[in-house]
Design an enzyme around this catalytic site. Structure first.
Site, PDB file in Angstrom:
ATOM      1  CE  LYS A 115      -3.819  -2.482   2.174  1.00  0.00           C
ATOM      2  NZ  LYS A 115      -4.645  -2.768   3.359  1.00  0.00           N
TER       3      LYS A 115
ATOM      4  CD  GLN B 228      -3.556  -4.633   6.316  1.00  0.00           C
ATOM      5  OE1 GLN B 228      -3.648  -3.535   5.764  1.00  0.00           O
ATOM      6  NE2 GLN B 228      -4.006  -5.733   5.753  1.00  0.00           N
TER       7      GLN B 228
ATOM      8  CG  ASP C 258      -9.482  -0.170   4.979  1.00  0.00           C
ATOM      9  OD1 ASP C 258      -9.199  -0.543   3.827  1.00  0.00           O
ATOM     10  OD2 ASP C 258      -8.714  -0.284   5.953  1.00  0.00           O
TER      11      ASP C 258
HETATM   12  N1  GUN Z   1      -6.959  -7.051   6.100  1.00  0.00           N
HETATM   13  C1  GUN Z   1      -7.312  -7.772   5.014  1.00  0.00           C
HETATM   14  N2  GUN Z   1      -7.849  -6.958   4.066  1.00  0.00           N
HETATM   15  C2  GUN Z   1      -7.837  -5.713   4.573  1.00  0.00           C
HETATM   16  C3  GUN Z   1      -8.268  -4.452   4.065  1.00  0.00           C
HETATM   17  O1  GUN Z   1      -8.777  -4.311   2.943  1.00  0.00           O
HETATM   18  N3  GUN Z   1      -8.070  -3.390   4.892  1.00  0.00           N
HETATM   19  C4  GUN Z   1      -7.519  -3.522   6.132  1.00  0.00           C
HETATM   20  N4  GUN Z   1      -7.391  -2.424   6.871  1.00  0.00           N
HETATM   21  N5  GUN Z   1      -7.138  -4.680   6.633  1.00  0.00           N
HETATM   22  C5  GUN Z   1      -7.281  -5.769   5.847  1.00  0.00           C
END
Ligand code: GUN
Length: 298
Positions: free
Chosen positions: A52, A96, A119
């Site tokens: 990311k 995350q 998100d």
């Molecule tokens: N863990 C697995 N997929 C995601 C996501 O799209 N965002 C976040 N913050 N954590 C994750």
């Protein structure tokens, strides 16, 4: 059979975002800024967060990676989020997942201000999405929709079967496929582990014009479970042991690709399908939150 090339599509989207950022910064605006918080050292989470941050650099965003050991307290994390919410130079905040067991995921996700919730996991954004109001959509299902739209795959009146009911993928995927917008208005069927235990999974998957699989079970979907001409979207990212690989593992999806692909009109590869789209949509969400915060129309 045509591959749904998420890598290429994501690269196109990043080019579009990069061009827009160049334009905005040339006009004197600051860069969009994403903050990613990672608690602990789960190897998959570390890889995702690193991807990311790398993607932010690629499109000209500012990014901050906040890494904390897994023994921080919930109160500490909530305070951090509170100060990021109040920082006018921050556009998107993501924590995350998963979090260590002693930290409440719900409390943390609800602490992120909805206007910083890149998100789309805050109940306000989920509620607005359900009602069809403007909101931030979770990146993975938004990426699947974007793929269907860009490949001109009809969804209206089609049967879409979604396997998996997580808050991150399966549930928002069902809401978005059934919602009244481009890539929506499908007739949706939601399956889960209980569908499997009841022995009914293949009965439903065989009806799917569009099959989205998000379970974390490698090879769950076999060739005889898919209708001829279906579109199959494999959201699974599973590490399985592979001694022939220098890393000692390889990434596979939830679909037995070699069996299923010959029956499909379209199918996503793993890797190179949904994964890159998630990142591109996260960048798009950040850009939208930034423009909203700065009052920039587009
Ligand atoms: N863990 C697995 N997929 C995601 C996501 O799209 N965002 C976040 N913050 N954590 C994750």
């Amino acid at each position: 059979m045509e591959l749904l090339d998420g890598k290429k599509l994501s690269s196109d989207l990043k080019d579009e975002i990069q061009a827009e950022v160049r334009h905005l910064t040339a006009a004197g605006h600051r860069k969009p800024h994403l903050v990613a918080i990672l608690v602990g050292n789960n190897p998959a989470s570390m890889t995702y967060v690193a991807s990311k941050v790398k993607a932010c650099n690629r499109v000209g965003f500012a990014s901050t990676e906040m890494l904390y050991p897994d023994d921080i307290t919930e109160a500490f994390l909530l305070r951090k989020i509170g100060s990021l919410n109040a920082d006018p130079d921050v556009d998107g905040i993501l924590v995350q997942l998963p979090l260590p067991a002693h930290i409440s995921e719900n409390k943390v996700l609800e602490a992120i201000a909805p206007e910083r919730d890149v998100d789309g996991f805050h109940p306000v954004n989920i509620g607005r999405m359900v009602k069809g109001l403007p909101s931030t959509w979770p990146a993975t299902p938004a990426g699947v929709l974007e793929m269907l739209i860009r490949y001109k795959i009809e969804t209206v009146g089609k049967v879409a079967v979604i396997i998996g009911k997580s808050n991150i993928v399966g549930t928002p995927m069902r809401i978005l496929l059934s919602g009244d917008h481009p890539g929506g208005n499908a007739t949706t069927i939601s399956c889960d582990i209980y569908t499997s235990k009841a022995g009914n999974l293949a009965h439903f998957t065989r009806q799917a014009d569009i099959l989205v699989v998000a379970t974390g079970v490698p090879n769950l979907i076999r060739g005889d479970m898919v209708k001829e001409g279906a579109t199959v979207v494999d959201v699974g990212i599973n590490r399985i042991e592979d001694k022939s690989n220098t890393k000692g593992y390889k990434i596979v999806g939830d679909v037995a690709f070699d069996e299923v692909a010959p029956k499909c009109s379209y199918i996503t590869p793993v890797p190179g399908g949904v994964g890159p789209m998630t990142i591109a949509m996260l960048l798009q969400n950040t850009l939208k939150l930034y423009k909203k915060q700065l009052g920039i129309d587009s």
